[in-house]
Design a protein around this motif. Sequence first.
Motif, PDB file in Angstrom:
ATOM      1  N   ARG A 132       0.863  -1.167   0.000  1.00 49.81           N
ATOM      2  CA  ARG A 132       0.000   0.000   0.000  1.00 49.81           C
ATOM      3  C   ARG A 132       0.910   1.231   0.000  1.00 49.81           C
ATOM      4  O   ARG A 132       2.011   1.195   0.539  1.00 49.81           O
ATOM      5  CB  ARG A 132      -0.910   0.009   1.227  1.00 49.81           C
ATOM      6  CG  ARG A 132      -1.906  -1.140   1.183  1.00 49.81           C
ATOM      7  CD  ARG A 132      -3.000  -1.000   2.174  1.00 49.81           C
ATOM      8  NE  ARG A 132      -3.996  -2.037   2.289  1.00 49.81           N
ATOM      9  CZ  ARG A 132      -4.422  -2.905   1.399  1.00 49.81           C
ATOM     10  NH1 ARG A 132      -3.913  -2.922   0.223  1.00 49.81           N
ATOM     11  NH2 ARG A 132      -5.361  -3.784   1.643  1.00 49.81           N
ATOM     12  N   GLU A 139      -4.593   9.906   0.228  1.00 52.51           N
ATOM     13  CA  GLU A 139      -5.256   8.650  -0.107  1.00 52.51           C
ATOM     14  C   GLU A 139      -4.262   7.516   0.031  1.00 52.51           C
ATOM     15  O   GLU A 139      -3.095   7.647  -0.335  1.00 52.51           O
ATOM     16  CB  GLU A 139      -5.796   8.709  -1.537  1.00 52.51           C
ATOM     17  CG  GLU A 139      -6.538   7.473  -1.958  1.00 52.51           C
ATOM     18  CD  GLU A 139      -7.177   7.590  -3.335  1.00 52.51           C
ATOM     19  OE1 GLU A 139      -7.595   6.547  -3.861  1.00 52.51           O
ATOM     20  OE2 GLU A 139      -7.273   8.703  -3.874  1.00 52.51           O
ATOM     21  N   CYS A 189      -3.380   3.873  -1.303  1.00 55.13           N
ATOM     22  CA  CYS A 189      -3.625   3.107  -2.516  1.00 55.13           C
ATOM     23  C   CYS A 189      -3.054   1.696  -2.384  1.00 55.13           C
ATOM     24  O   CYS A 189      -2.161   1.453  -1.576  1.00 55.13           O
ATOM     25  CB  CYS A 189      -2.976   3.807  -3.708  1.00 55.13           C
ATOM     26  SG  CYS A 189      -3.522   5.502  -3.940  1.00 55.13           S
ATOM     27  N   TYR A 190      -3.545   0.794  -3.226  1.00 57.17           N
ATOM     28  CA  TYR A 190      -3.163  -0.617  -3.187  1.00 57.17           C
ATOM     29  C   TYR A 190      -2.438  -1.014  -4.462  1.00 57.17           C
ATOM     30  O   TYR A 190      -2.822  -0.607  -5.560  1.00 57.17           O
ATOM     31  CB  TYR A 190      -4.418  -1.487  -3.043  1.00 57.17           C
ATOM     32  CG  TYR A 190      -4.156  -2.949  -3.234  1.00 57.17           C
ATOM     33  CD1 TYR A 190      -3.693  -3.729  -2.183  1.00 57.17           C
ATOM     34  CD2 TYR A 190      -4.349  -3.551  -4.469  1.00 57.17           C
ATOM     35  CE1 TYR A 190      -3.425  -5.077  -2.366  1.00 57.17           C
ATOM     36  CE2 TYR A 190      -4.085  -4.894  -4.663  1.00 57.17           C
ATOM     37  CZ  TYR A 190      -3.625  -5.651  -3.601  1.00 57.17           C
ATOM     38  OH  TYR A 190      -3.352  -6.978  -3.779  1.00 57.17           O
ATOM     39  N   SER A 191      -1.415  -1.850  -4.317  1.00 64.63           N
ATOM     40  CA  SER A 191      -0.759  -2.485  -5.454  1.00 64.63           C
ATOM     41  C   SER A 191      -0.542  -3.954  -5.107  1.00 64.63           C
ATOM     42  O   SER A 191      -0.079  -4.264  -4.009  1.00 64.63           O
ATOM     43  CB  SER A 191       0.587  -1.830  -5.762  1.00 64.63           C
ATOM     44  OG  SER A 191       1.267  -2.570  -6.767  1.00 64.63           O
ATOM     45  N   SER A 199       1.433   5.392 -12.519  1.00 62.51           N
ATOM     46  CA  SER A 199       0.464   4.537 -11.828  1.00 62.51           C
ATOM     47  C   SER A 199      -0.157   3.526 -12.778  1.00 62.51           C
ATOM     48  O   SER A 199      -0.308   2.349 -12.434  1.00 62.51           O
ATOM     49  CB  SER A 199      -0.632   5.392 -11.186  1.00 62.51           C
ATOM     50  OG  SER A 199      -0.097   6.221 -10.189  1.00 62.51           O
ATOM     51  N   LEU A 203       0.434  -0.359 -11.925  1.00 65.07           N
ATOM     52  CA  LEU A 203      -0.727  -1.158 -11.539  1.00 65.07           C
ATOM     53  C   LEU A 203      -1.099  -2.169 -12.618  1.00 65.07           C
ATOM     54  O   LEU A 203      -1.532  -3.279 -12.308  1.00 65.07           O
ATOM     55  CB  LEU A 203      -1.905  -0.254 -11.190  1.00 65.07           C
ATOM     56  CG  LEU A 203      -1.707   0.564  -9.905  1.00 65.07           C
ATOM     57  CD1 LEU A 203      -2.811   1.589  -9.737  1.00 65.07           C
ATOM     58  CD2 LEU A 203      -1.630  -0.351  -8.689  1.00 65.07           C
ATOM     59  N   LEU A 226      -8.431  -5.891  -7.707  1.00 62.71           N
ATOM     60  CA  LEU A 226      -8.124  -4.796  -6.785  1.00 62.71           C
ATOM     61  C   LEU A 226      -7.212  -3.756  -7.444  1.00 62.71           C
ATOM     62  O   LEU A 226      -7.400  -2.560  -7.267  1.00 62.71           O
ATOM     63  CB  LEU A 226      -7.482  -5.330  -5.508  1.00 62.71           C
ATOM     64  CG  LEU A 226      -8.396  -6.118  -4.569  1.00 62.71           C
ATOM     65  CD1 LEU A 226      -7.591  -6.699  -3.412  1.00 62.71           C
ATOM     66  CD2 LEU A 226      -9.512  -5.242  -4.052  1.00 62.71           C
ATOM     67  N   ALA A 227      -6.220  -4.225  -8.187  1.00 65.17           N
ATOM     68  CA  ALA A 227      -5.312  -3.291  -8.873  1.00 65.17           C
ATOM     69  C   ALA A 227      -6.054  -2.499  -9.938  1.00 65.17           C
ATOM     70  O   ALA A 227      -5.873  -1.285 -10.055  1.00 65.17           O
ATOM     71  CB  ALA A 227      -4.139  -4.040  -9.500  1.00 65.17           C
ATOM     72  N   GLN A 282      -8.219  -0.005  -8.243  1.00 66.78           N
ATOM     73  CA  GLN A 282      -7.425   1.117  -7.738  1.00 66.78           C
ATOM     74  C   GLN A 282      -7.086   2.067  -8.877  1.00 66.78           C
ATOM     75  O   GLN A 282      -7.184   3.284  -8.732  1.00 66.78           O
ATOM     76  CB  GLN A 282      -6.141   0.615  -7.081  1.00 66.78           C
ATOM     77  CG  GLN A 282      -5.251   1.723  -6.560  1.00 66.78           C
ATOM     78  CD  GLN A 282      -5.894   2.497  -5.437  1.00 66.78           C
ATOM     79  OE1 GLN A 282      -5.997   2.008  -4.322  1.00 66.78           O
ATOM     80  NE2 GLN A 282      -6.338   3.716  -5.708  1.00 66.78           N
ATOM     81  N   SER A 342     -10.073   4.100  -9.774  1.00 64.47           N
ATOM     82  CA  SER A 342     -10.286   5.120  -8.749  1.00 64.47           C
ATOM     83  C   SER A 342      -9.338   6.306  -8.947  1.00 64.47           C
ATOM     84  O   SER A 342      -9.746   7.464  -8.850  1.00 64.47           O
ATOM     85  CB  SER A 342     -10.083   4.500  -7.363  1.00 64.47           C
ATOM     86  OG  SER A 342     -10.167   5.471  -6.370  1.00 64.47           O
TER      87      SER A 342
END
Length: 95
Positions: A5, A16, A18-20, A44, A48, A65-66, A69, A72
């Motif tokens: 993250r 924010e 963020c997730y990777s 990004s 990602l 999820l990636a 993200q 988003s």
Amino acid sequence: MPETRFQIQWPDGTQETCYSPSLVVKDYLEPGNTYDLDDFMTRSRTALTMGSDRVKAKYGMPCGLALGQLQSLETRAQDYQDLTDPKVRMLQFMP
């Protein structure tokens, strides 16, 4: 697959997390650096997408999820497109 993250600060000062799904994001974003919005988004997208592709290679499906993200980030970045010289600050990778 090691996930991570990372925390960013948008041009308006909001932060924010963020997730990777992969540590590859560490090859594209460096804590303490400030990026032009377009450069941040390019980095990004690349990181990602690569992370998602690594999940696909290992598990047969891209990382939802990636990709979520990334969507988003894309949506949020649109909020700042009309600013003069918008910047995103990479704050930190989270343990």
